[in-house]
Write a protein that holds these residues in place. Structure first.
Motif, mmCIF file in Angstrom:
data_model
loop_
_atom_site.group_PDB
_atom_site.id
_atom_site.type_symbol
_atom_site.label_atom_id
_atom_site.label_comp_id
_atom_site.label_asym_id
_atom_site.label_seq_id
_atom_site.Cartn_x
_atom_site.Cartn_y
_atom_site.Cartn_z
ATOM 1 N N LYS A 116 -2.181 -2.888 -4.839
ATOM 2 C CA LYS A 116 -3.131 -3.727 -4.122
ATOM 3 C C LYS A 116 -2.596 -5.151 -4.001
ATOM 4 C CE LYS A 116 -7.241 -1.135 -5.526
ATOM 5 N NZ LYS A 116 -8.580 -1.203 -6.164
ATOM 6 N N TYR A 175 -5.862 8.712 -1.915
ATOM 7 C CA TYR A 175 -5.458 9.324 -0.656
ATOM 8 C C TYR A 175 -5.161 10.801 -0.864
ATOM 9 C CZ TYR A 175 -5.086 4.733 1.535
ATOM 10 O OH TYR A 175 -5.360 3.497 2.051
ATOM 11 N N HIS A 189 0.817 -1.207 0.000
ATOM 12 C CA HIS A 189 0.000 0.000 0.000
ATOM 13 C C HIS A 189 0.854 1.262 0.000
ATOM 14 C CE1 HIS A 189 -3.656 -2.427 1.653
ATOM 15 N NE2 HIS A 189 -3.519 -2.533 0.351
ATOM 16 N N ASP A 203 -6.669 -6.599 0.035
ATOM 17 C CA ASP A 203 -7.620 -5.892 -0.819
ATOM 18 C C ASP A 203 -8.718 -6.783 -1.377
ATOM 19 O OD1 ASP A 203 -6.518 -3.030 -1.095
ATOM 20 O OD2 ASP A 203 -4.754 -4.290 -1.393
ATOM 21 N N ARG A 210 -1.080 5.751 3.336
ATOM 22 C CA ARG A 210 -1.245 4.566 2.490
ATOM 23 C C ARG A 210 -0.892 3.279 3.233
ATOM 24 N NH1 ARG A 210 0.436 6.409 -3.526
ATOM 25 N NH2 ARG A 210 1.845 4.647 -3.435
ATOM 26 N N GLY A 230 -5.961 -6.189 6.168
ATOM 27 C CA GLY A 230 -6.221 -5.172 5.153
ATOM 28 C C GLY A 230 -5.941 -5.627 3.743
ATOM 29 N N GLN A 240 -1.751 2.414 6.234
ATOM 30 C CA GLN A 240 -2.770 1.951 7.165
ATOM 31 C C GLN A 240 -3.577 0.809 6.537
ATOM 32 O OE1 GLN A 240 -2.824 3.164 10.334
ATOM 33 N NE2 GLN A 240 -0.999 4.208 9.534
ATOM 34 N N PRO A 241 -3.819 -0.258 7.292
ATOM 35 C CA PRO A 241 -4.597 -1.375 6.724
ATOM 36 C C PRO A 241 -6.017 -0.947 6.400
ATOM 37 C CG PRO A 241 -4.291 -1.666 9.085
ATOM 38 C CD PRO A 241 -3.435 -0.500 8.696
ATOM 39 N N LYS A 242 -6.565 -1.539 5.341
ATOM 40 C CA LYS A 242 -7.961 -1.290 5.005
ATOM 41 C C LYS A 242 -8.832 -1.729 6.175
ATOM 42 C CE LYS A 242 -7.375 0.068 0.696
ATOM 43 N NZ LYS A 242 -7.627 -0.829 -0.440
ATOM 44 N N SER A 243 -9.803 -0.918 6.498
ATOM 45 C CA SER A 243 -10.666 -1.228 7.647
ATOM 46 C C SER A 243 -11.948 -1.893 7.163
ATOM 47 C CB SER A 243 -10.986 0.062 8.430
ATOM 48 O OG SER A 243 -9.812 0.628 8.945
ATOM 49 N N TRP A 244 -11.819 -3.180 6.826
ATOM 50 C CA TRP A 244 -13.016 -3.921 6.443
ATOM 51 C C TRP A 244 -13.823 -4.278 7.687
ATOM 52 C CZ3 TRP A 244 -12.992 -2.984 1.611
ATOM 53 C CH2 TRP A 244 -11.838 -3.127 0.829
#
Length: 835
Positions: free
Chosen positions: A71, A456, A66, A101, A526, A99, A528-532
């Motif tokens: 991805k 971002y 990231h 993708d 960038r 995180g 930071q882990p995706k917050s699913w």
């Protein structure tokens, strides 16, 4: 006025997705322009021989990807067995929290589990799901998938039709296609060859690549001489470069490069070629500035021959040249003279050759040891176009090199060095664009806003206030020059928009500080882990079906026949349910009438007929022919069948890949099935676990069959028994000849075509699970299938008789197996149910 045709510059730029079998491959992909990479973990991925990553690698890997604006997709593209579901659930929780993708998934039940755990984590339907139509894409969409990887057998015209049909259905789901790499000859998700021959399932990431082996063609019982063509099932490698503009125009969202088992050099070379071509096409500059160089780089990276695959439609003559099944590289020409005493040969080269390059001599027998080595010296011969290649002492046995041998360049150390330099070191080499906006006015701080391609946005303010410029104000050029010094970072300056009011000035040191802070902030954002979303309370156990232990029914045999003359044998044996699979669906009417004529019997049989396993756009006429037979029901093998026969009686066939209770429950909850056929990938312990985890009347088990190994778009009949390219000009040799493929151990495997001209190779040796049948009866299974291919009516009757004795307790499973061994010319194995 008509609406103008959009130019390529207005078309959405598809992502470029590269493979990564390890960290070095991931770096090679990133530094050569991949927008995303896909990789596997230790389990549940279709390339178990790759080095792969671990769960523990995920946080570091995803942060790194990231940071670079790339991805990362995890491949969980295998079938999952019942005992493995708890481990799969834990894997999924780790993947979502890290995180990642998206997950690339084959198993229907796994898709269901993902959506239960997380409402928003992206699911990509793997090419292993065998999606070849809009109905398949809609099935994936309803299952909760966010993208569909189409089967590689889809042509550009078919992709356009699928896109149009999805639009008509008001379904919006992105499509992904493979654009380069090895082609499986069989439909992905439908190949049972490795399972059949050695218990190594391709649906479990353990493909043994039997398609790359030599086979003899046996026509009407006689060996058919094909010269140096022996690799009858080995396609050339896919290269979509020449049709890349058309692929982009089709509107696909992602272009995928195959190769998680390949080297970092391969990943770097192929990614770089497609990155450059993709950017040039979108900028309307053409495919490549150096097409010959690109082709050379692709062939040297890995090549069994490069071809556009099925993108331009079916051309069986071009798809499989059949001369070898392994990497060759660049073709140099033929040996024109041999000089054993000088340890040299002469050729008329059609490609560059230099000292240090590795070559191999191809005499037409790639299955044998081939001569080759590194070139020691290249010098002109007395003939104008000829060059002499000399080798180190003893490197080549010149007694085994002949005039006319083909010469291939298999290694180019200089190119390898150049390729490795593209991803060597720690300094980013491929930089992604960021756009800057500059705002400010006198006596206020300068405000810089940076936006990257991912989306971002960060903002930095100067610590020093802007003042009026006496000279050298902050022009757009000056700001671009100073803020665009982004070397050694993952970024490069795209556009800069200057909104400064009046002529203002700021010290260079302040501009440098702003640039450094922008880079730092953007990198941190960038990373930071995706917050699913991930439910802490939803669990696998919520989805497991209730197990209803109903009253046991007496076991019965179901017979699947593939020849009309086998039907009377099944009827006379007292079989209550007959399945029929014929090449020509127009003959189903006759099959149904044969069964209906037996209605006078006290227990008249019922007949179900089978549509072809694959349905492409425009092939519903075949399904119409199947339905016109007025059978009692239909075998369901793909997503089009689910849709077309939804109001009819249906049996879910093995091609639906039902391997765990979640998948079985999904089909039962959403479709009307009399029963489902358990996946042929299951051994007896896995099958037992599946049966115990579901209501006992859900399944039928195939206990005797010639395993359908390869199911493929490639037509062997057309390729080797005609000069035609497809069904329109082949003369239909499949109607005139009985064909088998003889493997290296002498087994002759049966070849059959279907209504869509697709071929199935059936294992020449029948398999039986007779020794497990009483164990399965005790579990509550009472529907057992016997499948026949080309057996005589007498053999059908005798085989049914043995199994009736087995179910009646008159013989044991071992006795049945021994009896079948004695009565079969080809033999019968205990098959893949064994553990």
């Amino acid at each position: 006025m008509p609406t103008p045709t959009p130019t390529l510059t207005r078309i959405h730029r598809p992502l470029l997705l590269a493979p990564a079998g390890n960290w070095e491959c991931a770096k090679a992909a990133i530094e050569n322009g991949a927008d995303a990479i896909y990789f596997g973990l230790e389990r549940f991925n279709a390339r178990m021989r790759a080095e792969n990553f671990t769960e523990g690698d995920l946080p570091e890997l995803m942060a790194w990807l990231h940071q670079r604006g790339v991805k990362g997709y995890v491949t969980m593209n295998t079938l999952v067995f019942p005992q493995e579901l708890p481990a799969a659930e834990q894997y999924l929780r780790s993947i979502i929290l890290a995180g990642v993708d998206a997950a690339i998934v084959q198993d229907v039940g796994l898709c269901k589990l993902i959506r239960h755990l997380s409402p928003d984590f992206p699911i990509h339907a793997s090419t292993q799901m065998t999606v070849t139509s809009a109905a398949g894409a809609e099935f994936a969409h309803e299952l909760g998938c966010n993208l569909v990887v189409l089967a590689r057998e889809c042509s550009l015209k078919e992709i356009d039709k699928i896109q149009a049909q999805l639009s008509d259905r008001e379904i919006s789901i992105p499509l992904e296609v493979f654009v380069h790499g090895a082609l499986c000859v069989a439909y992905s998700g439908q190949c049972l060859t490795s399972e059949s021959l050695g218990g190594r399932s391709a649906n479990r990431g353990e493909c043994a690549q039997a398609c790359r082996m030599p086979y003899d063609l046996i026509v009407d019982g006689e060996y058919y001489h094909l010269g140096d063509k022996k690799y009858l099932l080995s396609p050339q490698d896919l290269a979509g470069l020449n049709v890349l503009p058309e692929i982009i125009k089709s509107g696909v969202s992602c272009l995928k490069i195959e190769g998680r088992l390949k080297t970092p050099e391969y990943v770097a070379s192929v990614t770089k070629v497609y990155r450059s071509a993709l950017d040039r096409i979108v900028a309307d500059l053409g495919i490549s500035a150096e097409p010959d160089r690109d082709l050379y780089n692709l062939e040297m990276a890995f090549s069994r021959g490069l071809y556009t695959g099925w993108f331009e439609g079916i051309n069986n003559q071009a798809l499989v040249h059949a001369r070898f099944g392994k990497k060759r590289g660049v073709y140099l020409g033929e040996v024109t003279r041999v000089y054993p005493d000088r340890e040299a040969i002469a050729i008329d080269p059609i490609a560059p050759i230099k000292a240090g390059d590795g070559i191999v001599f191809d005499c037409g027998h790639p299955e044998d040891r081939e001569e080759g080595g590194r070139v020691y010296e290249v010098f002109k011969n007395e003939r104008q176009s000829e060059v002499m290649l000399s080798f180190g002492r003893g490197a080549v046995n010149f007694r085994q090199v002949y005039i006319g041998d083909k010469v291939w360049k298999t290694s180019d150390p200089e190119l390898d060095k150049q390729v490795r330099q593209t991803y060597a070191g720690d300094v980013p080499k491929f930089q992604r664009s960021i756009d800057l906006e500059i705002h400010g006015e006198i006596n206020q701080p300068l405000i810089a806003i940076a936006r990257d391609e991912v989306g971002y946005v960060v903002q930095v303010e100067s610590e020093i206030l802007l003042v009026a410029a006496q000279n050298q104000p902050l022009t757009t050029d000056k700001l671009s020059s100073q803020l665009g010094r982004l070397g050694n970072t993952p970024f490069r300056l795209g556009s800069l928009t200057n909104h400064l009011v009046d002529d203002l000035m700021l010290p260079v040191s302040a501009l440098n500080q702003i640039r450094r802070e922008l880079v730092t902030k953007l990198t941190e954002a960038r990373s930071q882990p995706k917050s699913w979303q991930l439910s802490p309370t939803n669990k696998l156990t919520d989805l497991l079906p209730e197990v209803d232990r109903a009253v046991l029914n007496p076991p019965q045999l179901i017979i699947l026949v593939r020849k009309l003359d086998q039907i009377p044998a099944a009827i006379e044996s007292g079989i209550a349910t007959i399945y029929c699979e014929l090449e020509d669906p127009r003959k189903y009417h006759e099959a149904v009438q044969l069964v209906r004529a037996a209605k006078s019997k006290s227990n008249p049989p019922q007949i179900f007929v089978a549509p072809p396993r694959i349905t492409k756009p425009g092939e519903n006429w075949i399904l119409e022919q199947v339905r016109s037979s007025d059978a009692d029901g239909y075998l369901i093998r793909n997503y089009d069948h689910l849709e077309f026969f939804k109001t009819d009686r249906c049996i879910g066939d093995f091609a639906l890949n039902v391997a765990n209770p979640l998948t079985a429950d999904y089909f039962y909850q959403n479709y009307t099935f009399d029963r489902l056929t358990a996946s042929y990938d299951l051994n007896i312990d896995q099958l037992t676990a599946l049966i115990r985890s579901c209501p006992r009347d859900w399944f039928e088990v195939t206990i005797h069959q010639h395993m359908p190994m390869f199911h493929m778009e490639h037509c062997v009949f057309c390729t080797f028994l005609s000069e035609g390219t497809d069904y329109t000009n082949c003369g239909r040799p499949c109607d005139e000849h009985q064909v088998k493929l003889r493997d290296r151990v002498g087994t002759e495997h049966i070849l059959q075509a279907d209504a869509g001209c697709r071929n199935t190779v059936f294992n020449g040796v029948a398999q039986t699970g007779a020794e497990y049948i009483h164990r399965l009866v005790e579990l509550g299974v009472y529907n057992f299938r016997l499948e026949f291919v080309n057996e005589s009516p007498q053999t059908v009757s005798e085989t049914i008789g043995y199994y009736q004795q087995l179910l009646g307790g008159q013989i044991s499973g071992t006795e049945l197996w021994k009896s079948l061994q004695l009565s079969s010319q080809l033999g019968v194995t205990r098959g893949s149910l064994g553990v």
